[in-house]
Scaffold this active site. Structure first.
Site, short mmCIF file in Angstrom:
data_model
loop_
_atom_site.label_atom_id
_atom_site.label_comp_id
_atom_site.label_asym_id
_atom_site.label_seq_id
_atom_site.Cartn_x
_atom_site.Cartn_y
_atom_site.Cartn_z
N SER A 147 0.71 -1.36 0.07
CA SER A 147 0.01 0.18 -0.12
C SER A 147 0.78 1.25 0.01
O SER A 147 1.94 1.38 0.72
CB SER A 147 -0.77 -0.01 1.19
OG SER A 147 -1.45 1.27 1.33
N TYR A 160 -2.90 -0.80 9.99
CA TYR A 160 -2.95 -1.50 8.77
C TYR A 160 -1.77 -0.98 8.07
O TYR A 160 -1.21 -1.99 7.36
CB TYR A 160 -4.25 -0.53 7.92
CG TYR A 160 -3.95 -0.77 6.28
CD1 TYR A 160 -4.66 -2.12 5.97
CD2 TYR A 160 -3.79 0.05 5.53
CE1 TYR A 160 -4.50 -2.33 4.32
CE2 TYR A 160 -3.56 0.14 4.10
CZ TYR A 160 -4.12 -1.30 3.61
OH TYR A 160 -4.05 -1.49 2.40
#
Length: 255
Positions: A147, A160
């Site tokens: 990400s 996350y």
């Protein structure tokens, strides 16, 4: 294109969003694709149907990730399907795409939430690859979806982002370990992509989408195909000399 003809691929979380885009692209390139899903069998069946309608080959493979024994159960199920379809358990490509995300600052992150994030986003890919590597021959390809959140501080995505940073370290180290076998290991880091996961905040109003688009140098929100095409390169023979890398697929976000 038929650059993956004769190859088998596993795409986790392949029924929706980025995962579906990847599954469809790899099938279009000739691979037999195992479309993994965690709980939405209908979405997986729809993805398989779309692939077959386009002339590709795929099958759905259900297994919830994040619990003890998840990787073993997934790979055992994959073995059975591949033996039935190809007569072999050889696996050429693994794309670890399945992941979960929570909008939670430090004070809002409970131990249960933290453990779930790491179980699905880190532990599951680790042990899937551990077992998948046993089935891979020379020129195997492993790609994990990271990400763009690892590049910049997003306090509401703290845990996350930590899971994705772990994935990137895993990628570099595993690339060195598996290189003598001719297996490449890379990660692909998307930015903001128009998927079900992001729909809740991305499509609230025009201002929300415009703000998200402004983060990219191209002033638009990414599409699943933007990420799938990068993954398609990473698993192809053209990427034989690329390993241990995090391929930025954020559209030049936050340059």
């Amino acid at each position: 294109m038929a650059t993956l003809t004769g190859k088998t691929a596993l795409v986790t979380g392949g029924s929706r969003g980025i995962g579906r885009g990847i599954a469809e692209r790899l099938a279009r390139d000739g691979a037999l694709v195992a479309v993994h899903y965690g709980g939405n069998a209908e979405a997986a069946a729809d993805t398989v149907a779309a692939i077959e309608q386009a002339g590709g080959s795929a099958f759905a493979l259900g297994q919830r990730l994040g619990a003890d024994g998840d990787a073993a159960a997934l790979l055992d199920g994959l073995d059975r399907e591949l033996l039935n379809r190809t007569g072999s358990t050889r696996l050429d490509i693994v794309v670890n795409n399945a992941a979960i995300a929570y909008d939670a600052h430090l004070a809002d992150t409970t131990p249960a939430l933290y453990d779930e994030l790491f179980a699905v986003n880190v532990r599951a890919p680790f042990f899937i690859v551990q077992r998948a590597a046993e089935r891979m021959g020379e020129r195997g390809r492993i790609v994990t979806i990271s990400s763009g959140a690892t590049r910049k501080a997003y306090p509401n995505l703290l845990a996350y982002a930590m899971t994705k940073a772990a994935v990137e370290t895993f990628t570099r180290t595993l690339a060195q370990e598996l290189a003598p076998r001719g297996i490449t290991v890379n990660a692909v880091a998307p930015g903001i992509v128009d998927t079900d996961m992001n729909a809740g905040w991305l499509n609230v109003d025009e201002a929300s989408r415009a703000q998200a688009a402004s983060l990219s140098a191209f002033n638009r929100v990414g599409e699943p195909a933007d990420i799938a095409d990068v993954v398609a390169f990473a698993v192809s023979d053209d990427a034989r000399w690329v390993t241990g890398q995090v391929l930025d697929a954020t559209g030049g976000s936050v340059l």
